[in-house]
Design an enzyme around this catalytic site. Structure first.
Site, short mmCIF file in Angstrom:
data_model
loop_
_atom_site.label_atom_id
_atom_site.label_comp_id
_atom_site.label_asym_id
_atom_site.label_seq_id
_atom_site.Cartn_x
_atom_site.Cartn_y
_atom_site.Cartn_z
N LYS A 42 80.25 50.54 25.94
CA LYS A 42 80.09 50.00 27.28
C LYS A 42 81.39 50.13 28.06
O LYS A 42 81.39 50.52 29.24
CB LYS A 42 79.68 48.53 27.18
CG LYS A 42 79.19 47.90 28.47
CD LYS A 42 78.62 46.51 28.18
CE LYS A 42 77.96 45.92 29.39
NZ LYS A 42 77.36 44.60 29.11
N THR A 50 77.18 44.02 34.19
CA THR A 50 76.78 42.69 33.75
C THR A 50 77.11 42.52 32.27
O THR A 50 77.17 43.49 31.51
CB THR A 50 75.28 42.44 33.96
OG1 THR A 50 74.53 43.32 33.10
CG2 THR A 50 74.88 42.69 35.40
N SER A 84 73.65 47.74 34.01
CA SER A 84 73.02 46.45 33.75
C SER A 84 72.58 46.30 32.30
O SER A 84 71.98 47.21 31.71
CB SER A 84 71.79 46.28 34.66
OG SER A 84 71.09 45.11 34.35
N ASP A 85 72.88 45.13 31.74
CA ASP A 85 72.28 44.75 30.47
C ASP A 85 70.77 44.64 30.65
O ASP A 85 70.28 44.38 31.75
CB ASP A 85 72.81 43.39 30.01
CG ASP A 85 74.14 43.53 29.27
OD1 ASP A 85 74.54 44.66 29.01
OD2 ASP A 85 74.75 42.49 28.97
N LYS A 86 70.06 44.83 29.56
CA LYS A 86 68.61 44.63 29.61
C LYS A 86 68.26 43.15 29.55
O LYS A 86 67.58 42.62 30.42
CB LYS A 86 67.93 45.38 28.45
CG LYS A 86 66.42 45.13 28.35
CD LYS A 86 65.81 45.93 27.23
CE LYS A 86 66.19 45.38 25.87
NZ LYS A 86 65.59 44.06 25.58
#
Length: 795
Positions: free
Chosen positions: A522, A538, A292-294
């Site tokens: 990523k 995401t 997950s992205d922050k």
């Protein structure tokens, strides 16, 4: 024209050339009817009607035709509702474009564009129509979806831009040259895709359907041979065989599967998740690792400039004024919006007029602007990552130490810092004067920590991927409860030292944050994780495209650029990890419904085919009339549509369908039904010597209500009376059972049955329902195969 079109001009052009869309030609009612007429179920029903007519059973002929039409209109109405819902989903994914109209910049739906419109495009924007570049800066365009070329193409002023491609770097102002059907490549990429590949679960169920079809055909061949030896009329045999195939083979399976998935997708849309790739649903139901992205997922993406640290003689207002001059898009970029909001709060304007702006990207990590100051001087401004801007400045040792201490202190307190610097004497990005630090904050979602904890109990591990530095990452992770006391933060520097082949399950187990990473990192993580996990990832930016496309489930968050939304499997309509939690649990419900339906359908078909085959061999005749067989098929299908909304228990851990377990359980339930049916027939025929027409009626009633009671047993691993189906299923089965009972009592379409025997059949069937429940319980208890853990949460 330099100021774009007027509203009137645009309206005239749209009337002349049409809106900027290509409408899909949809079949009308008559076309749909003829398409349905050549489907297997319709052809079989039509053949049965014609055979009845040939046998001079005129009533049966008209009755079967009425059932045919009723079947069509029920399917047509459900499909119509689904189509309308899909149209609404498409509207939610429409592209909005910054357009010059009436001498002002406004945001328009892409469908409202006309030839001659002037538009602005930036990184991640899909080009909404064919256009010609008027002005551009550092522009590169990805045309892979149109030409197949994977590398972006550099573009210059005067070059064409094609509908469906997207901006990878830079920005441009362009003039629309063609719209809609007149564009070179046609449709925009953002239409919801109607085509899909079948999921593994669907393929599995369809394989079982083929098995049941083969079993049914074998039974037909055997019974045909026996009946011919009894010199039964060929026409009657053909009609009976066709009726058995209609009742026994799950011909409506593809329709039911589509309805369950289709209505499930609409339920997801109500929960702010749009499914763009139907085939991703099975992967979503089985996701066990979320990368997950922050920003926008774990934090609210409501960035604000909380504090300003200024240096030297420059004030905080000076730092913000120059920072604003380096911001090109203050409407779309959250950081630029924050700078603009702070400037407005301080009552200051941009330090000069922009001559040229090079926007920030993941590689440069800074925005650079050449400006003309109020005094007419040409100056260069840099706004971006602290470590990058620091290298562009002439700092003394003491100044550098102070700057680095301020950056560390900001990070320790959970701030993200941006540095702003200016070269006051020229356009070169060197020998710059450090103006200040802008300290940015992004608030966590209130429920983020709770949901992360809950997802872990559902078998989903979460890793946070961020470009932020280690200190900020650690602070956020601690607030979220990620990792625990033994968890590790992996920086880009450490990640670069690890070969993907070394990233096994053990390696992943104690990592919980990957900090300071770039898009290529990523992608590397996604590729490595897919070897061991079902991975969801995401993304929000154009540079996330490779990772999102590579993941088992690619998710575009609510603030994602248009290009990413067009490539993702899922598009979230609101920020936050709660949307992902809901999407995963809803997907598990969809496939729990498919799983329980498959158990019911296999058991019911097996029961019907084997029972009729055995009785046909023993008694040299069918125990049901053709009309009863077709009525049975119709009454069985009526409640099936309601299963798309059925209440199900969801797994609290990702688990693929255990084919052996499902087929074994289905066979046991089906064979229990065979024993039940044979005993009932033998008692009625040999013990009580009822007339054969009455036995046929009782047998029809027993098969109908018994099949619907099987739905209650098959839809849950729990005891049926502790976990009832949803109200629509209960209502549908109650209505069809009432219809079957009424037909048996009144003798409509069949011989009337005495009330006492009808009551006895209900008691008999309900008693055998408990036996079937016992068989299910014993199998689940003693099976050596791992039972699926069920959880009623989130139903």
């Amino acid at each position: 024209m330099e100021n774009g079109l007027t509203t009137r001009q645009a309206a005239d052009l749209i009337e002349r050339f049409g809106p900027n869309e290509i409408k899909e030609k949809k079949p009308g009612l008559i076309s749909k009817f003829f398409k349905w007429l050549i489907s297997p179920i319709a052809l079989m029903l039509l053949a049965a009607a014609l055979l009845s007519f040939a046998a001079k059973n005129i009533f049966d002929f008209w009755f079967i035709l009425v059932l045919m039409l009723l079947n069509f209109f029920v399917s047509f109405w459900q499909e119509h509702k689904a189509d309308k819902a899909v149209e609404k989903l498409q509207e939610k994914l429409s592209v909005r474009v910054k357009t010059r109209r009436d001498n002002a910049w406004i945001w328009l739906d892409a469908r409202q564009l006309a030839p001659g419109d002037i538009i602005e495009l930036s990184v991640g924007d899909i080009i909404p129509a064919d256009a010609t570049i008027e002005v551009c800066e550092n522009l590169a365009v990805n045309e892979a979806a149109l030409t197949g070329e994977s590398l972006p193409k550099d573009k210059q002023t005067g070059n064409p831009l094609f509908n469906g491609s997207f901006i990878t770097t830079g920005a441009a102002t362009a003039r629309i040259t063609a719209t809609g059907k007149n564009t070179a490549f046609g449709k925009t990429l953002l239409l919801v895709q109607n085509t899909r590949r079948r999921s593994l679960l669907e393929q599995d169920i369809l394989r079982i359907s083929k098995f049941l079809s083969a079993l049914s055909l074998i039974a037909v061949v055997i019974l045909t041979a026996i009946l011919r030896l009894q010199h039964a009329p060929l026409l009657e045999i053909l009609l009976l065989n066709l009726s058995l195939i209609i009742a026994g083979i799950p011909i409506s399976l593809p329709t039911v599967m589509s309805l369950i998935i289709g209505f499930g997708v609409l339920e997801l849309a109500k929960k702010d998740t749009i499914v763009r790739q139907m085939s991703a649903l099975e992967d979503l139901a089985n996701v066990n690792l979320l990368l997950s992205d922050k920003t926008g997922t774990l934090t609210q993406n409501k960035i604000s400039v909380e504090r300003i640290i200024n240096y030297g003689q420059d004030s905080a207002a000076d730092a913000v004024s120059y920072a604003l001059a380096a911001c090109k898009e203050t409407e779309k970029d959250p950081i630029n919006r924050a700078v603009a909001a702070k400037a407005e709060e301080l009552g200051t304007a941009a330090a000069g007029t922009a001559i040229k702006i090079t926007p920030a990207d993941s590689q440069r990590k800074r925005s650079t602007a050449i400006i003309s100051s109020a005094a007419g001087k040409t100056q260069c401004v840099s706004l971006g990552a602290t470590q990058i801007v620091e290298k562009l400045c002439d700092l003394t040792r003491e100044q550098a130490e102070q700057f680095e201490a301020d950056v560390k202190n900001a990070a320790d307190n959970g701030y993200r810092a941006l540095a702003v610097a200016v070269n006051p004497n020229g356009s070169q990005e060197n020998h710059m004067r450090l103006l200040g630090l802008l300290l940015l904050s992004d608030t966590l979602f209130d429920d983020a920590a709770h949901i992360i904890s809950y997802l872990k109990t559902q078998g989903i591990d979460i890793k946070m991927l961020t470009g932020d530095n280690r200190a900020i990452s650690q602070r956020v992770a601690e607030k979220l409860g990620l990792g625990g006391p033994t968890g590790k933060i992996v920086s880009k520097q450490k990640l670069d030292l690890v070969e993907p082949t070394k990233m096994d399950k053990t390696w992943w187990s104690d990592k919980f944050v990957f900090a300071e990473i770039l898009p290529e990192d990523k992608l590397k993580l996604v590729q490595a994780a897919k070897r061991h996990f079902r991975v969801a990832v995401t993304g929000d930016g154009v540079n996330d495209l490779p990772a999102v496309k590579t993941a088992d489930v690619g998710i575009a968050v609510s603030n994602a650029v248009d290009a990413l939304k067009s490539a993702a499997d899922l598009v979230l309509l609101k920020p936050g990890i709660s949307v992902i939690e809901t999407a995963v649990l809803e997907a598990r419900k969809i496939f729990a419904r498919l799983y329980s339906y498959s158990i019911y359908r296999i058991s019911e078909s097996l029961r019907l085919i084997v029972t009729i085959a055995i009785l046909g061999i023993i008694y040299r005749t069918y125990p049901l009339t053709p009309v009863q067989l077709i009525l049975l098929a119709f009454l069985n299908d009526l409640p099936i549509i309601s299963l798309a909304f059925n209440r199900v228990a969801i797994t609290n851990s990702p688990a693929a369908v255990n084919i052996k377990q499902r087929f074994t359980l289905s066979s046991l339930l089906g064979l229990t039904g065979v024993i039940n049916s044979l005993l009932m027939f033998l008692l009625a025929h040999d013990a009580f010597h009822l007339s054969f027409p009455v036995i046929e009626t009782l047998f029809f009633l027993k098969l109908t209500i018994g099949g619907h009671m099987l739905i209650y047993v098959a839809h849950t691993e729990k005891r049926w009376d502790t976990f009832l189906p949803s109200r629509p299923v209960i209502a549908a089965t109650t209505i069809t059972q009432a219809i079957a009972t009424t037909l048996a009592l009144t003798g409509l379409f069949m011989a009337p049955a005495p009330l006492a025997w009808v009551v006895l059949i209900w008691i008999w069937t309900f008693g055998w329902m408990q036996v079937t429940e016992l068989v299910k319980h014993l199998y689940n208890k003693h099976s050596t195969l791992p039972a699926t853990t069920m959880n009623a949460a989130g139903l």
